[in-house]
Design a protein around this motif. Structure first.
Motif, short mmCIF file in Angstrom:
data_model
loop_
_atom_site.label_atom_id
_atom_site.label_comp_id
_atom_site.label_asym_id
_atom_site.label_seq_id
_atom_site.Cartn_x
_atom_site.Cartn_y
_atom_site.Cartn_z
N TYR A 37 0.84 -1.20 0.00
CA TYR A 37 0.00 0.00 0.00
C TYR A 37 0.87 1.25 0.00
CZ TYR A 37 -4.16 -2.78 1.03
OH TYR A 37 -5.20 -3.68 0.96
N ALA A 38 0.47 2.23 -0.76
CA ALA A 38 1.17 3.52 -0.82
C ALA A 38 0.74 4.38 0.37
CB ALA A 38 0.83 4.22 -2.13
N LEU A 39 1.50 5.42 0.61
CA LEU A 39 1.18 6.34 1.70
C LEU A 39 -0.23 6.91 1.54
CD1 LEU A 39 1.99 7.93 4.21
CD2 LEU A 39 3.02 9.65 2.69
N LEU A 48 -3.25 6.89 4.27
CA LEU A 48 -3.94 8.10 4.73
C LEU A 48 -5.45 7.98 4.57
CD1 LEU A 48 -1.48 10.82 3.36
CD2 LEU A 48 -1.80 10.10 5.75
N ARG A 49 -5.88 7.20 3.63
CA ARG A 49 -7.32 6.96 3.42
C ARG A 49 -7.80 5.71 4.15
NH1 ARG A 49 -5.55 8.97 -1.54
NH2 ARG A 49 -6.64 10.84 -2.19
N LEU A 50 -6.92 5.08 4.90
CA LEU A 50 -7.22 3.88 5.71
C LEU A 50 -7.65 2.68 4.86
CD1 LEU A 50 -9.03 5.54 8.74
CD2 LEU A 50 -6.62 4.92 8.54
N ARG A 51 -7.23 2.66 3.61
CA ARG A 51 -7.60 1.56 2.72
C ARG A 51 -7.14 0.19 3.22
NH1 ARG A 51 -6.56 4.94 -2.50
NH2 ARG A 51 -8.65 5.75 -2.84
N PRO A 52 -5.92 0.05 3.74
CA PRO A 52 -5.52 -1.29 4.21
C PRO A 52 -6.46 -1.83 5.28
CG PRO A 52 -3.61 0.16 4.07
CD PRO A 52 -4.83 1.01 3.85
N LEU A 53 -6.90 -0.96 6.17
CA LEU A 53 -7.81 -1.40 7.24
C LEU A 53 -9.20 -1.69 6.68
CD1 LEU A 53 -6.67 1.11 9.99
CD2 LEU A 53 -5.89 -1.24 9.59
N ALA A 54 -9.67 -0.83 5.79
CA ALA A 54 -10.98 -1.05 5.18
C ALA A 54 -11.00 -2.36 4.39
CB ALA A 54 -11.34 0.11 4.27
N HIS A 55 -9.92 -2.65 3.66
CA HIS A 55 -9.86 -3.89 2.89
C HIS A 55 -9.89 -5.11 3.81
CE1 HIS A 55 -7.85 -1.75 -0.79
NE2 HIS A 55 -9.12 -1.43 -0.63
N ARG A 56 -9.20 -5.02 4.94
CA ARG A 56 -9.20 -6.15 5.87
C ARG A 56 -10.55 -6.34 6.56
NH1 ARG A 56 -4.64 -5.62 4.18
NH2 ARG A 56 -3.01 -7.16 4.33
N LEU A 57 -11.23 -5.24 6.86
CA LEU A 57 -12.57 -5.35 7.43
C LEU A 57 -13.53 -5.98 6.44
CD1 LEU A 57 -12.92 -2.00 9.40
CD2 LEU A 57 -12.91 -4.32 10.35
N LYS A 58 -13.45 -5.56 5.18
CA LYS A 58 -14.31 -6.15 4.15
C LYS A 58 -14.02 -7.63 3.98
CE LYS A 58 -15.16 -2.00 1.44
NZ LYS A 58 -14.95 -1.33 0.15
#
Length: 189
Positions: free
Chosen positions: A8-10, A14-24
């Motif tokens: 994941y890029a910075l 900053l948009r919390l995409r890694p966390l959102a992807h893991r929650l999904k």
């Protein structure tokens, strides 16, 4: 599966995409685990196990189109022949399911109506993926065929073929798909 955190890029962080992807992914895994425990709405995978054990099996996930299943069944009989062809119905309407079950009966094909799928109508790919996971857990793995394949309901053989011939030389086969630098085998054929 989500990509590794290191990919994941910075801006993604900053948009919390890694966390959102893991929650999904956790939500999908939870839905999948619950779905695999549900019984079939029609047919019994346990009674099919002795018929499947040690044989080559092709399973299609049907959806609302009885005519496509009839064509596929007839073309498989004409051009492929030997493998057992199982119809797993993922239709949401009672009329669609009844029509597909009637085709299965008239064609002499084993039929299962899959549990009500929570993704049907919202996410077709996820609905199909859940259906495949249910079939693996409740039909294929317990029955232990000599070889099996999933066949999309809109694929039709048009000439003689042995889809299991390559499996005599290698343990798995499928259409190679890529997502960035990762790959997977398409489960539709």
């Amino acid at each position: 599966l989500p990509k590794p955190f290191s990919e994941y890029a910075l801006a993604d962080w900053l948009r919390l995409r890694p966390l959102a992807h893991r929650l999904k992914q956790a939500r999908y895994d939870s839905v999948d685990a619950r779905y695999r425990r549900l019984p079939a709405r029609a047919g019994d995978p346990h009674s099919l196990a002795p018929i499947i054990a040690g044989r080559q099996v092709m399973v299609t996930v049907a959806f609302e189109d009885a005519q496509a299943i009839e064509w596929q069944s007839q073309l498989l009989r004409r051009f492929v022949g030997e493998p057992l062809y199982v119809i797993a119905d993922n239709s949401r309407s009672e009329a669609g399911a009844a029509a597909i079950e009637a085709v299965a009966r008239s064609e002499g094909r084993p039929y299962l109506r899959l549990p009500g799928n929570p993704w049907t109508g919202h996410a077709p790919s996820r609905s199909h993926g859940l259906a495949l996971n249910w079939l693996w857990a409740n039909l294929i793995r317990p029955a232990a065929p000599s070889a099996f394949g999933f066949l999309d309901d809109d694929l039709f053989p048009t000439a003689p073929d042995d889809p299991f011939a390559r499996l005599a030389r290698q343990p798995v086969m499928g259409g190679l798909r890529r997502a960035d630098h990762r790959w997977f085998l398409w489960a539709g054929f």
